[in-house]
Scaffold this motif. Structure first.
Motif, PDB file in Angstrom:
ATOM      1  N   VAL A  73       0.843  -1.201   0.000  1.00 12.67           N
ATOM      2  CA  VAL A  73       0.000   0.000   0.000  1.00 12.67           C
ATOM      3  C   VAL A  73       0.876   1.247   0.000  1.00 12.67           C
ATOM      4  CG1 VAL A  73      -1.728   1.301   1.292  1.00 12.67           C
ATOM      5  CG2 VAL A  73      -1.868  -1.190   1.195  1.00 12.67           C
ATOM      6  N   ALA A  77       1.020   3.911  -3.034  1.00 11.62           N
ATOM      7  CA  ALA A  77       0.647   5.307  -2.795  1.00 11.62           C
ATOM      8  C   ALA A  77       1.773   6.251  -3.216  1.00 11.62           C
ATOM      9  CB  ALA A  77       0.312   5.509  -1.316  1.00 11.62           C
ATOM     10  N   GLY A 100      -3.244   9.223   6.204  1.00 11.42           N
ATOM     11  CA  GLY A 100      -3.993   8.153   5.545  1.00 11.42           C
ATOM     12  C   GLY A 100      -3.095   7.003   5.141  1.00 11.42           C
ATOM     13  N   THR A 104      -3.581   3.283   6.696  1.00  5.00           N
ATOM     14  CA  THR A 104      -3.903   2.202   5.759  1.00  5.00           C
ATOM     15  C   THR A 104      -2.827   1.132   5.767  1.00  5.00           C
ATOM     16  OG1 THR A 104      -5.003   3.848   4.363  1.00  5.00           O
ATOM     17  CG2 THR A 104      -4.593   1.684   3.398  1.00  5.00           C
ATOM     18  N   LEU A 156      -8.751   1.185   8.775  1.00  6.30           N
ATOM     19  CA  LEU A 156      -8.636   0.960   7.334  1.00  6.30           C
ATOM     20  C   LEU A 156      -9.559   1.883   6.547  1.00  6.30           C
ATOM     21  CD1 LEU A 156      -7.445  -0.706   5.016  1.00  6.30           C
ATOM     22  CD2 LEU A 156      -9.251  -2.391   5.396  1.00  6.30           C
ATOM     23  N   ALA A 160      -8.237   4.956   4.250  1.00  6.87           N
ATOM     24  CA  ALA A 160      -8.548   4.981   2.822  1.00  6.87           C
ATOM     25  C   ALA A 160      -9.192   6.300   2.417  1.00  6.87           C
ATOM     26  CB  ALA A 160      -9.459   3.810   2.464  1.00  6.87           C
ATOM     27  N   LEU A 163      -6.511   8.978   2.536  1.00 10.89           N
ATOM     28  CA  LEU A 163      -5.528   8.782   1.474  1.00 10.89           C
ATOM     29  C   LEU A 163      -6.083   9.145   0.112  1.00 10.89           C
ATOM     30  CD1 LEU A 163      -2.763   7.743   0.550  1.00 10.89           C
ATOM     31  CD2 LEU A 163      -3.718   5.438   0.536  1.00 10.89           C
ATOM     32  N   ASP A 165      -9.719  10.338  -0.766  1.00 18.66           N
ATOM     33  CA  ASP A 165     -11.132  10.620  -0.544  1.00 18.66           C
ATOM     34  C   ASP A 165     -11.900  10.723  -1.848  1.00 18.66           C
ATOM     35  OD1 ASP A 165      -9.773  12.853  -1.271  1.00 18.66           O
ATOM     36  OD2 ASP A 165     -10.702  14.196   0.178  1.00 18.66           O
ATOM     37  N   VAL A 168     -12.570   7.222  -3.203  1.00 16.09           N
ATOM     38  CA  VAL A 168     -13.595   6.531  -2.415  1.00 16.09           C
ATOM     39  C   VAL A 168     -14.985   7.068  -2.742  1.00 16.09           C
ATOM     40  CG1 VAL A 168     -14.456   6.116  -0.083  1.00 16.09           C
ATOM     41  CG2 VAL A 168     -12.006   5.973  -0.543  1.00 16.09           C
TER      42      VAL A 168
END
Length: 213
Positions: A73, A77, A100, A104, A156, A160, A163, A165, A168
């Motif tokens: 992750v 990222a 974030g 995560t 989590l 997320a 990290l 938004d 999501v």
């Protein structure tokens, strides 16, 4: 002219950083507990089985040992961040993004450790690395299993959102659109079937009413 040179230097550094991140990613993917500097398998693999050679085996060992599976992750990222900067776009709310990433990464390592603490080929520290294993053991000692699961899953989700938004929100919007369209396709058919069922029920009641006693 100076601005142009500075821009080229910046691009060169970003490309180099992206190359390093990709090498580290594939090094971790091909991690093998028998490769040096692992002390838990003797003798070590000769030659190493890591796709990126001795350097990759060395880096992967310490990343997997200390960070655990959450390293994927973290590296993903970082790769997205570098590509974003190469496209000339700024990273907004850096502190929240950093928080974030940390949440995560820790949550993923913790989840993997909860699901399979000691799978075949894992290090003695466990499948979550020092980060995930330590976090789960600490949580279990203070919040028991249920509390630990709730905290990890919440971390989590929050991580997320911090990290990515936008991603999501777009994913939720996409799922909402898909659900609305699927429901929109089946709703008329369901309504027509319901009306037909009512009509057949009325006909059946009338036929029963006409039967001689």
């Amino acid at each position: 002219m100076k601005d142009k040179k500075k821009g080229l230097s910046r691009i060169a550094l970003l490309v180099f950083a992206l190359a390093v991140i990709v090498v580290l990613f594939f090094s971790c993917v091909s991690f093998n507990t028998g490769d040096f500097p692992s002390r838990y398998v003797w003798p070590n693999n000769e030659p190493v089985k890591n796709w990126c050679g001795d350097v990759g085996a060395f880096a992967a060992y310490y990343l997997i040992y200390y960070v655990g599976p959450g390293i994927f992750v973290l590296l993903s990222a970082l790769a997205v961040t570098v590509v974003w900067r190469l496209c000339g776009k700024e990273i907004d709310q850096i502190i929240l993004r950093f928080a974030g990433i940390i949440l995560t990464t820790a949550a993923i390592s913790s989840v993997i450790y909860m699901l399979r603490p000691y799978p075949a080929g894992s290090l003695p520290i466990g499948s979550g690395g020092v980060l995930g294993s330590g976090a789960v053991l600490f949580l279990k000692n203070n919040f028991s299993l249920l509390g630990s699961v709730i905290i990890v899953i919440s971390s989590l989700i929050v991580g997320a959102i911090l990290l990515a938004d936008t991603m999501v929100i777009l994913s939720l919007h996409f799922l909402g659109v898909v659900f609305a369209r699927v429901f929109g396709m089946f709703a008329p058919a369901w309504y027509a079937a319901r009306q037909q069922s009512k009509a057949l029920a009325n006909i059946w009641q009338k036929l029963n009413a006409r039967k001689p006693e």
